[in-house]
Design a protein around this motif. Structure first.
Motif, mmCIF file in Angstrom:
data_model
loop_
_atom_site.group_PDB
_atom_site.id
_atom_site.type_symbol
_atom_site.label_atom_id
_atom_site.label_comp_id
_atom_site.label_asym_id
_atom_site.label_seq_id
_atom_site.Cartn_x
_atom_site.Cartn_y
_atom_site.Cartn_z
ATOM 1 N N ARG A 140 -8.402 -6.978 -14.691
ATOM 2 C CA ARG A 140 -7.703 -7.544 -15.846
ATOM 3 C C ARG A 140 -7.268 -6.456 -16.815
ATOM 4 N NH1 ARG A 140 -11.872 -11.625 -18.309
ATOM 5 N NH2 ARG A 140 -13.231 -9.857 -17.771
ATOM 6 N N TYR A 141 -7.949 -5.314 -16.752
ATOM 7 C CA TYR A 141 -7.691 -4.262 -17.731
ATOM 8 C C TYR A 141 -6.961 -3.056 -17.133
ATOM 9 C CZ TYR A 141 -11.016 -7.152 -20.209
ATOM 10 O OH TYR A 141 -11.641 -8.223 -20.795
ATOM 11 N N VAL A 142 -6.410 -3.215 -15.937
ATOM 12 C CA VAL A 142 -5.659 -2.137 -15.301
ATOM 13 C C VAL A 142 -4.274 -2.650 -14.938
ATOM 14 C CG1 VAL A 142 -5.569 -0.493 -13.386
ATOM 15 C CG2 VAL A 142 -7.780 -1.164 -14.334
ATOM 16 N N ASP A 143 -3.252 -1.951 -15.385
ATOM 17 C CA ASP A 143 -1.884 -2.310 -15.043
ATOM 18 C C ASP A 143 -1.694 -2.151 -13.532
ATOM 19 O OD1 ASP A 143 0.916 -2.331 -14.592
ATOM 20 O OD2 ASP A 143 1.309 -1.558 -16.604
ATOM 21 N N PRO A 144 -1.218 -3.190 -12.822
ATOM 22 C CA PRO A 144 -1.022 -3.078 -11.371
ATOM 23 C C PRO A 144 -0.135 -1.909 -10.959
ATOM 24 C CG PRO A 144 -0.825 -5.359 -12.072
ATOM 25 C CD PRO A 144 -0.905 -4.547 -13.323
ATOM 26 N N ALA A 145 0.697 -1.417 -11.868
ATOM 27 C CA ALA A 145 1.541 -0.258 -11.549
ATOM 28 C C ALA A 145 0.699 0.961 -11.206
ATOM 29 C CB ALA A 145 2.460 0.060 -12.723
ATOM 30 N N TYR A 146 -0.562 0.969 -11.620
ATOM 31 C CA TYR A 146 -1.416 2.137 -11.400
ATOM 32 C C TYR A 146 -2.380 1.959 -10.233
ATOM 33 C CZ TYR A 146 0.515 3.506 -15.870
ATOM 34 O OH TYR A 146 1.384 3.823 -16.887
ATOM 35 N N TYR A 147 -2.231 0.900 -9.459
ATOM 36 C CA TYR A 147 -3.045 0.749 -8.262
ATOM 37 C C TYR A 147 -2.648 1.810 -7.232
ATOM 38 C CZ TYR A 147 -4.194 -4.046 -9.889
ATOM 39 O OH TYR A 147 -4.617 -5.138 -10.608
ATOM 40 N N ARG A 148 -3.604 2.243 -6.452
ATOM 41 C CA ARG A 148 -3.346 3.213 -5.384
ATOM 42 C C ARG A 148 -2.433 2.612 -4.314
ATOM 43 N NH1 ARG A 148 -8.098 3.538 -1.556
ATOM 44 N NH2 ARG A 148 -9.162 3.392 -3.565
ATOM 45 N N ARG A 149 -1.421 3.384 -3.903
ATOM 46 C CA ARG A 149 -0.526 2.928 -2.839
ATOM 47 C C ARG A 149 0.287 4.092 -2.276
ATOM 48 N NH1 ARG A 149 1.530 0.133 -7.441
ATOM 49 N NH2 ARG A 149 0.849 -1.809 -6.508
ATOM 50 N N VAL A 150 0.809 3.900 -1.076
ATOM 51 C CA VAL A 150 1.718 4.865 -0.463
ATOM 52 C C VAL A 150 3.127 4.558 -0.954
ATOM 53 C CG1 VAL A 150 2.688 5.731 1.701
ATOM 54 C CG2 VAL A 150 0.262 5.159 1.571
ATOM 55 N N VAL A 151 3.846 5.612 -1.391
ATOM 56 C CA VAL A 151 5.200 5.437 -1.918
ATOM 57 C C VAL A 151 6.126 6.480 -1.305
ATOM 58 C CG1 VAL A 151 4.384 4.501 -4.125
ATOM 59 C CG2 VAL A 151 4.758 6.968 -3.897
ATOM 60 N N ASP A 152 7.416 6.189 -1.367
ATOM 61 C CA ASP A 152 8.410 7.191 -0.996
ATOM 62 C C ASP A 152 8.397 8.290 -2.051
ATOM 63 O OD1 ASP A 152 9.227 5.810 1.294
ATOM 64 O OD2 ASP A 152 10.695 4.631 0.162
ATOM 65 N N TYR A 153 8.406 9.542 -1.596
ATOM 66 C CA TYR A 153 8.323 10.640 -2.555
ATOM 67 C C TYR A 153 9.003 11.880 -1.961
ATOM 68 C CZ TYR A 153 6.350 13.678 -6.186
ATOM 69 O OH TYR A 153 6.178 14.555 -7.228
ATOM 70 N N PRO A 154 10.327 11.896 -1.962
ATOM 71 C CA PRO A 154 11.035 13.082 -1.467
ATOM 72 C C PRO A 154 10.774 14.279 -2.369
ATOM 73 C CG PRO A 154 12.565 11.524 -2.472
ATOM 74 C CD PRO A 154 11.242 10.836 -2.414
ATOM 75 N N THR A 155 10.346 15.376 -1.792
ATOM 76 C CA THR A 155 9.998 16.570 -2.566
ATOM 77 C C THR A 155 10.060 17.799 -1.675
ATOM 78 O OG1 THR A 155 8.250 17.613 -3.881
ATOM 79 C CG2 THR A 155 7.548 16.212 -2.072
ATOM 80 N N THR A 156 10.179 18.940 -2.297
ATOM 81 C CA THR A 156 10.141 20.194 -1.551
ATOM 82 C C THR A 156 8.705 20.719 -1.425
ATOM 83 O OG1 THR A 156 10.535 21.446 -3.595
ATOM 84 C CG2 THR A 156 12.473 20.839 -2.278
ATOM 85 N N GLU A 157 7.748 20.068 -2.085
ATOM 86 C CA GLU A 157 6.348 20.484 -1.966
ATOM 87 C C GLU A 157 5.839 20.171 -0.560
ATOM 88 O OE1 GLU A 157 4.921 22.117 -4.246
ATOM 89 O OE2 GLU A 157 6.059 21.673 -6.078
ATOM 90 N N ARG A 158 5.017 21.061 -0.045
ATOM 91 C CA ARG A 158 4.502 20.854 1.309
ATOM 92 C C ARG A 158 3.410 19.792 1.316
ATOM 93 N NH1 ARG A 158 -0.361 23.385 2.284
ATOM 94 N NH2 ARG A 158 -1.018 25.101 0.906
ATOM 95 N N PRO A 159 3.226 19.102 2.441
ATOM 96 C CA PRO A 159 2.161 18.103 2.539
ATOM 97 C C PRO A 159 0.805 18.701 2.184
ATOM 98 C CG PRO A 159 3.647 17.903 4.400
ATOM 99 C CD PRO A 159 4.056 19.148 3.661
ATOM 100 N N GLY A 160 0.010 17.934 1.483
ATOM 101 C CA GLY A 160 -1.290 18.393 1.024
ATOM 102 C C GLY A 160 -1.282 18.870 -0.415
ATOM 103 N N THR A 161 -0.070 19.012 -0.989
ATOM 104 C CA THR A 161 0.051 19.427 -2.386
ATOM 105 C C THR A 161 -0.218 18.241 -3.309
ATOM 106 O OG1 THR A 161 1.678 21.115 -1.820
ATOM 107 C CG2 THR A 161 1.611 20.404 -4.119
ATOM 108 N N ILE A 162 -0.910 18.516 -4.399
ATOM 109 C CA ILE A 162 -1.145 17.510 -5.432
ATOM 110 C C ILE A 162 -0.146 17.750 -6.559
ATOM 111 C CG2 ILE A 162 -2.776 16.652 -7.160
ATOM 112 C CD1 ILE A 162 -5.025 17.700 -5.277
ATOM 113 N N VAL A 163 0.539 16.699 -6.956
ATOM 114 C CA VAL A 163 1.473 16.781 -8.077
ATOM 115 C C VAL A 163 1.055 15.740 -9.105
ATOM 116 C CG1 VAL A 163 3.861 16.610 -8.850
ATOM 117 C CG2 VAL A 163 3.355 17.526 -6.565
ATOM 118 N N VAL A 164 0.802 16.190 -10.333
ATOM 119 C CA VAL A 164 0.442 15.279 -11.416
ATOM 120 C C VAL A 164 1.633 15.170 -12.359
ATOM 121 C CG1 VAL A 164 -1.131 14.788 -13.322
ATOM 122 C CG2 VAL A 164 -1.985 15.935 -11.260
ATOM 123 N N ASP A 165 2.177 13.973 -12.466
ATOM 124 C CA ASP A 165 3.292 13.696 -13.370
ATOM 125 C C ASP A 165 2.693 13.094 -14.638
ATOM 126 O OD1 ASP A 165 5.464 12.629 -14.758
ATOM 127 O OD2 ASP A 165 6.558 12.128 -12.925
#
Length: 222
Positions: free
Chosen positions: A66-91
């Motif tokens: 009830r106190y967490v916005d569903p937008a912040y649930y863990r999920r797999v998303v499309d994310y085109p990037t030049t970063e290599r797999p295994g990289t962590i990106v914090v926006d």
């Protein structure tokens, strides 16, 4: 009406009343519970994902969704990037952490970030990681919040520890940045700017991230 008939009629009515009460009681205990329309209904997939974890040294309670916005649930998303797999990106602007995967995708987690004036950005790597870490507040934090003096030598691990169930330690050029990716016992802070610079995830999410990330993995905070 004779006295005998009056008594018989009274006993019959009392018996019928008792039978009715038992019948009603039986319906109450055997009838299916009706959902409370005032309570939100959650996707069972996420109820399970954020359910309690009893296999840990310190049992982790379920997240009150009830106190967490569903937008912040863990999920797999499309994310085109030049970063290599295994990289962590914090926006930090969007309050998301992405773990880059193959095929233009990422595992996305909702996070809480540093308050205004305590936010941090840059590049580094995960030097090491710990299960149920000890939290040691920096001297600067103790100076701002004297009540933390009792933890100058470290707060033992536990469900109330500010680092939660896991911590991943961010280094840059061989030096500890003092910033962490860590769990939190306060899931309602996800999506907000509340910490003193560290990036916090729900305990269920930081456990998932911990299991996917190896020491040496690059991290970029934007």
């Amino acid at each position: 009406m004779t006295k005998a008939k009056t008594i018989l009629r009274r006993d019959f009515l009392l018996g019928a009343g008792s039978l009715s009460a038992l019948t009603l009681a039986g319906c109450t205990t055997t009838a299916p519970t009706q959902p409370n329309p005032s309570l939100p209904q959650f996707d069972p997939f996420y109820v399970d994902m954020y359910g309690p974890i009893y296999s840990e040294p310190y049992p982790i309670p379920a997240v009150d969704l009830r106190y967490v916005d569903p937008a912040y649930y863990r999920r797999v998303v499309d994310y085109p990037t030049t970063e290599r797999p295994g990289t962590i990106v914090v926006d930090t602007a969007q309050r998301y952490l992405y773990l880059v995967r193959d095929g233009g995708q990422a595992m996305r987690y909702g996070v809480g970030i540093g308050r205004e004036g305590f936010s941090w950005s840059g590049g580094g790597y995960i030097n090491h990681k710990k299960r149920w870490p000890t939290w040691t507040p920096p001297s600067e934090m103790i100076a701002r919040e004297p009540e933390l003096e009792k933890w100058r030598n470290g707060q033992p691990p536990g469900i109330d520890n500010p680092l939660g169930a896991r911590a991943l330690y961010i280094f840059e050029d061989g030096r500890d940045t003092l910033y962490r990716l860590h769990g939190t016992p306060e899931p309602w802070t996800i999506g907000k700017a509340v910490s003193s610079g560290c990036v916090r995830l729900m305990n269920q999410d930081v456990i998932d991230l911990y299991d996917r990330v190896a020491p040496g993995s690059p991290i970029r905070v934007i």
